[in-house]
Write an enzyme that holds these catalytic residues in place. Sequence first.
Site, PDB file in Angstrom:
ATOM      1  N   ASP A  50       0.841  -1.197   0.000  1.00 55.34           N
ATOM      2  CA  ASP A  50       0.000   0.000   0.000  1.00 55.34           C
ATOM      3  C   ASP A  50       0.878   1.250   0.000  1.00 55.34           C
ATOM      4  O   ASP A  50       1.733   1.421   0.872  1.00 55.34           O
ATOM      5  CB  ASP A  50      -0.891  -0.009   1.250  1.00 55.34           C
ATOM      6  CG  ASP A  50      -1.767   1.226   1.334  1.00 55.34           C
ATOM      7  OD1 ASP A  50      -2.872   1.197   0.782  1.00 55.34           O
ATOM      8  OD2 ASP A  50      -1.345   2.224   1.960  1.00 55.34           O
ATOM      9  N   TYR A  55       2.752   9.922   0.229  1.00 60.42           N
ATOM     10  CA  TYR A  55       3.760   9.256   1.062  1.00 60.42           C
ATOM     11  C   TYR A  55       5.177   9.396   0.492  1.00 60.42           C
ATOM     12  O   TYR A  55       6.152   9.139   1.204  1.00 60.42           O
ATOM     13  CB  TYR A  55       3.482   7.742   1.190  1.00 60.42           C
ATOM     14  CG  TYR A  55       2.184   7.352   1.820  1.00 60.42           C
ATOM     15  CD1 TYR A  55       1.415   8.244   2.558  1.00 60.42           C
ATOM     16  CD2 TYR A  55       1.703   6.048   1.686  1.00 60.42           C
ATOM     17  CE1 TYR A  55       0.202   7.858   3.121  1.00 60.42           C
ATOM     18  CE2 TYR A  55       0.510   5.647   2.249  1.00 60.42           C
ATOM     19  CZ  TYR A  55      -0.244   6.560   2.959  1.00 60.42           C
ATOM     20  OH  TYR A  55      -1.431   6.163   3.504  1.00 60.42           O
ATOM     21  N   LYS A  85      -2.988   5.920  -3.896  1.00 67.25           N
ATOM     22  CA  LYS A  85      -4.077   6.834  -3.559  1.00 67.25           C
ATOM     23  C   LYS A  85      -3.910   8.202  -4.209  1.00 67.25           C
ATOM     24  O   LYS A  85      -2.795   8.705  -4.343  1.00 67.25           O
ATOM     25  CB  LYS A  85      -4.167   7.009  -2.035  1.00 67.25           C
ATOM     26  CG  LYS A  85      -4.222   5.703  -1.266  1.00 67.25           C
ATOM     27  CD  LYS A  85      -4.323   5.922   0.231  1.00 67.25           C
ATOM     28  CE  LYS A  85      -3.998   4.651   0.996  1.00 67.25           C
ATOM     29  NZ  LYS A  85      -2.564   4.376   1.045  1.00 67.25           N
ATOM     30  N   HIS A 118      -7.935   9.421  -1.440  1.00 67.18           N
ATOM     31  CA  HIS A 118      -7.282   9.349  -0.135  1.00 67.18           C
ATOM     32  C   HIS A 118      -8.145   9.933   0.992  1.00 67.18           C
ATOM     33  O   HIS A 118      -8.237   9.363   2.081  1.00 67.18           O
ATOM     34  CB  HIS A 118      -5.932  10.080  -0.203  1.00 67.18           C
ATOM     35  CG  HIS A 118      -4.934   9.590   0.794  1.00 67.18           C
ATOM     36  ND1 HIS A 118      -3.571   9.627   0.575  1.00 67.18           N
ATOM     37  CD2 HIS A 118      -5.078   9.042   2.022  1.00 67.18           C
ATOM     38  CE1 HIS A 118      -2.941   9.121   1.627  1.00 67.18           C
ATOM     39  NE2 HIS A 118      -3.841   8.770   2.516  1.00 67.18           N
ATOM     40  N   GLU A 272       6.942 -11.491  12.489  1.00 67.94           N
ATOM     41  CA  GLU A 272       5.928 -11.753  13.526  1.00 67.94           C
ATOM     42  C   GLU A 272       4.527 -11.383  13.050  1.00 67.94           C
ATOM     43  O   GLU A 272       3.554 -12.071  13.362  1.00 67.94           O
ATOM     44  CB  GLU A 272       6.250 -10.936  14.794  1.00 67.94           C
ATOM     45  CG  GLU A 272       7.297 -11.553  15.689  1.00 67.94           C
ATOM     46  CD  GLU A 272       7.592 -10.684  16.902  1.00 67.94           C
ATOM     47  OE1 GLU A 272       6.974  -9.604  17.029  1.00 67.94           O
ATOM     48  OE2 GLU A 272       8.449 -11.073  17.705  1.00 67.94           O
ATOM     49  N   ASN A 273       4.445 -10.287  12.292  1.00 65.95           N
ATOM     50  CA  ASN A 273       3.133  -9.828  11.837  1.00 65.95           C
ATOM     51  C   ASN A 273       2.477 -10.814  10.870  1.00 65.95           C
ATOM     52  O   ASN A 273       1.256 -10.779  10.676  1.00 65.95           O
ATOM     53  CB  ASN A 273       3.253  -8.452  11.170  1.00 65.95           C
ATOM     54  CG  ASN A 273       3.590  -7.356  12.168  1.00 65.95           C
ATOM     55  OD1 ASN A 273       3.349  -7.494  13.364  1.00 65.95           O
ATOM     56  ND2 ASN A 273       4.162  -6.256  11.691  1.00 65.95           N
TER      57      ASN A 273
END
Length: 321
Positions: A50, A55, A85, A118, A272-273
């Site tokens: 994403d 950004y 976006k 956005h 971990e995620n």
Amino acid sequence: MGSNSIPRIRVGSTSLPVLGFGTAVFPFAASETMKESILHAIKLGYRHFDTAAVYNSEPSLGEAIAEALRLRLITSREGLFITSKLWCSDGHPHLVLPALQTTLQKLGLEYIDLYLIHFPVSLKPGTGYEVPFNKENLVPMDFKCVWEAMEECHRLGLTKNIGVSNFSCKKLDQLLLTSNITPMVNQVEMSPLWQQNKLREFCEKKGIHVVAYSPLGARGTLWGTNQVLDCEILKEIAKARGKTVAQVCLRWVYEQGVSVLVKSYNKERIKENLEIFDWTLSLEDCHKISQISQQKRYHGLEFVWDKGPYKSALEFWDKKI
């Protein structure tokens, strides 16, 4: 861990990985660290990435995709799901297509999989991508005409799907009055501390898939806090299950039938995620989480101005903060 380890959800004719990798890092800037983190995520099996014009992460993501193809970490571009976006300064009918073309150029791609509005507000054309911005440049968004331009991007094949981000039930209703294509996605803040029950119910009825951002509270961003990861109820559940608080949060979002975006530059946390799919929360866990006091983290105050289209946060979100 292979790419098949992240489940996908069918949304219309599209197969969407339920766990995605976010690239919003404030202050917004491209970096080699970002590119390396994206490459590492691809190696581990992430397939949904994403980004957004504002950004400044599109070039880093594009470089990482090109390198992943060169290294044969992925066999083809089609193996990835890429979301970007439309920024507010391009939120005008005549600027939507050029904005997407610029995004594609920065990514080095011929198409993206999902293009989102956005925020439900525009900035005067040509005011750029600086955040924070001058509130005097805030102007109402013409939902009907901007969405028609988004639909044109879809017809041209430059984006496989179109959607929105940060839209309330009321604003979605307004958009749906004149749309020919229903938004595929509404990407919104969601975590155990901001569960979005009303909005999720509304989106389900309208056939709009919810994608959650800031599931861990967005610590380290302009608007983030530690309150999600410091929540005692979540800590207790995590300890009892032998999981991290982050894993409990991500698992809870996933169990709501919602896709989730998470960002980390830490290699261990990136791994971990991913480890949320081979266990479940108990009914007791879910009940405890449902009792957590609700509080929105991201108030969007930069879009609120007494001379602008939204005079209060309540008006911007169409609900109590």
